[in-house]
Design a protein around this motif. Structure first.
Motif, PDB file in Angstrom:
ATOM      1  N   TRP A   1      45.996  41.659  32.101  1.00 49.08           N
ATOM      2  CA  TRP A   1      45.283  42.266  33.226  1.00 49.08           C
ATOM      3  C   TRP A   1      43.954  41.550  33.423  1.00 49.08           C
ATOM      4  O   TRP A   1      43.437  40.913  32.501  1.00 49.08           O
ATOM      5  CB  TRP A   1      45.092  43.761  32.980  1.00 49.08           C
ATOM      6  N   PRO A   2      43.381  41.636  34.606  1.00 50.02           N
ATOM      7  CA  PRO A   2      42.118  40.927  34.876  1.00 50.02           C
ATOM      8  C   PRO A   2      40.940  41.614  34.206  1.00 50.02           C
ATOM      9  O   PRO A   2      40.910  42.834  34.060  1.00 50.02           O
ATOM     10  CB  PRO A   2      41.999  40.981  36.392  1.00 50.02           C
TER      11      PRO A   2
ATOM     12  N   THR B   1      37.742  42.942  38.889  1.00 49.80           N
ATOM     13  CA  THR B   1      38.421  42.915  40.181  1.00 49.80           C
ATOM     14  C   THR B   1      37.416  43.265  41.265  1.00 49.80           C
ATOM     15  O   THR B   1      36.426  43.972  41.016  1.00 49.80           O
ATOM     16  CB  THR B   1      39.593  43.914  40.201  1.00 49.80           C
TER      17      THR B   1
ATOM     18  N   ARG C   1      45.078  43.396  42.385  1.00 45.72           N
ATOM     19  CA  ARG C   1      45.580  42.440  41.394  1.00 45.72           C
ATOM     20  C   ARG C   1      46.746  43.094  40.662  1.00 45.72           C
ATOM     21  O   ARG C   1      46.866  44.320  40.598  1.00 45.72           O
ATOM     22  CB  ARG C   1      44.473  42.094  40.383  1.00 45.72           C
TER      23      ARG C   1
ATOM     24  N   TYR D   1      38.437  47.255  32.711  1.00 45.67           N
ATOM     25  CA  TYR D   1      38.069  46.138  33.573  1.00 45.67           C
ATOM     26  C   TYR D   1      36.844  46.550  34.388  1.00 45.67           C
ATOM     27  O   TYR D   1      36.514  47.740  34.506  1.00 45.67           O
ATOM     28  CB  TYR D   1      39.226  45.743  34.493  1.00 45.67           C
TER      29      TYR D   1
END
Length: 398
Positions: free
Chosen positions: A198-199, A202, A207, A392
């Motif tokens: 996963w990023p 964001t 995403r 995130y």
């Protein structure tokens, strides 16, 4: 010498390459093999036990396994035998010793090994193993014969969770069990690894988050009762993962746009049976992981079958659960996996730049199909699962 044993016979002998290479009709000079006979077996504490073990001389002079016929002939302590049976599909039927000197209890033909269980006079038992350098489809005659003596059961079943790499990205769930069959100690080990991709941040425009449950290890170690035989570790076991559920819950201001389910493994019937459940709400507060969303759909797997959530006014999908039918979807081999990709977006009406969370939770069953490389093994069923929270940063573009 009094000797305890869990097996009816504990004998291993190898034919020369010329004899065992093709498993077709072959006639050679007698091959002398030293084997073991166990005298007077009886059951004690659910184990098959013998008072004495004695050397026995085995001669093999003919081996034939064709499309529809099996024949093995030779002698045991100078007493001739001729084991014969018909082959139909994966079964050997009407198998017997034509000479009537021995009672043929069972035959396995699995991978590169032919294994026979024989009863002689005076309640003596013999196990004979012939190795071959050629594989063929498994064949069986009376494969569960020993159930009339003992009920094989696991004496030790354990499972553990091991963190193998950096926090939040890679976890192992290890399932291991040990049991005895015919005096040999078997250890089955299955590792289900959870991957997260996963990023780290964001901008809210969307995403993909990937979560994967993959079989990264499935093996069996056999600690042989026979001291002259080396321990062996082989790929595969009777263990597997039956179906799975994976649930997701987003943080305040976040919601789901797309979901993609992917699968690689054994599918036992045609058609898709992946159930997708979800709910709609205003994304102004964090939502937990749950497994009883009000809306339900059945979807296909693979990236050509992306599911897009439909919205009603301000209401959006803040969580969902995917369910692979445990009767139809199994992970059995190394490399088999369940995977979900979730496209997550931000509703700026309720979102602020902050540290965000995606909550995930897996549920599945670790089961045994009851057969390990042709050998019946104890039943097994244990509920497994794994939960994780992915963090995130939400940072809007200026």
């Amino acid at each position: 010498m009094i000797e305890k044993w869990l097996s009816v016979l504990l004998v291993l002998f190898c034919l020369t390459p010329d004899l065992s290479g093709s498993l077709e009709a072959q006639t050679r000079e007698d091959i002398l093999v030293q084997a073991t006979l166990f005298r007077g077996p009886y059951v004690e504490n659910n184990q098959l036990t013998s008072r004495y073990s004695l050397p026995v001389t085995v001669l093999v002079n003919h081996l034939q396994i064709t499309g529809n016929q099996l024949n093995i002939s030779g002698s045991i302590n100078r007493t001739p035998f001729q084991f014969s049976g018909d082959i139909k599909g994966d079964k050997i039927i009407e198998a017997a010793d034509i000479t009537n000197h021995f009672h043929l209890l069972s035959i396995y033909v699995v991978n590169r090994q032919v294994e026979l269980y024989v009863k002689a006079e005076n309640n003596d038992y013999i196990r004979i193993r012939l190795t071959s350098d050629q594989s063929r489809s498994p064949l069986y005659y009376n494969r569960y014969w020993y159930n009339q003596f003992i009920h094989t059961k696991a004496k030790n079943v354990t499972s553990s969770q091991i963190v193998t790499k950096s926090y939040n990205t890679h976890y192992d769930e290890v399932y291991e069990r040990t049991f005895s069959i015919f005096g040999d100690q078997w250890t089955e080990r299955l590792t289900l690894t959870h991957y997260y991709n996963w990023p780290s941040s964001t901008d809210g425009n969307g995403r993909y988050w990937f979560v994967t449950a993959e079989v990264t290890e499935n093996k069996t170690t056999i600690d042989y009762y026979d001291p002259e035989k080396k321990d062996m570790t082989v790929e595969g076991s009777s263990l597997g993962v039956a179906g799975a559920q994976v649930a997701f819950g987003t943080d305040s201001g976040e919601y789901m746009k797309h979901a993609v389910a992917d699968f690689s493994g054994t599918r036992y019937s045609g058609g898709s049976s992946i159930k997708l459940e979800y709910g709609l709400s205003i994304p102004h507060s964090p939502i937990g992981v749950k497994f009883d969303w009000p809306e339900a759909k059945y979807i296909d797997d693979g990236y050509d079958h992306r599911f897009s959530f439909n919205y009603k006014g301000e209401k959006k999908t803040q969580g969902y659960v995917l369910n692979w039918d445990p009767y139809k979807y199994h992970l059995k081999k190394t490399g088999d996996f369940f995977e979900v990709a979730s496209w997550i977006m931000t509703d700026e009406s309720y979102a602020e730049e902050d540290r965000k969370r995606l909550k995930t939770e897996w549920k599945y069953e670790i089961v045994s199909d009851g057969l390990n490389r042709g050998t019946p093994v104890p039943s097994y069923n244990e509920s497994g699962g794994f939960s994780n929270t992915l963090y995130y940063d939400l940072i809007f573009n200026d």
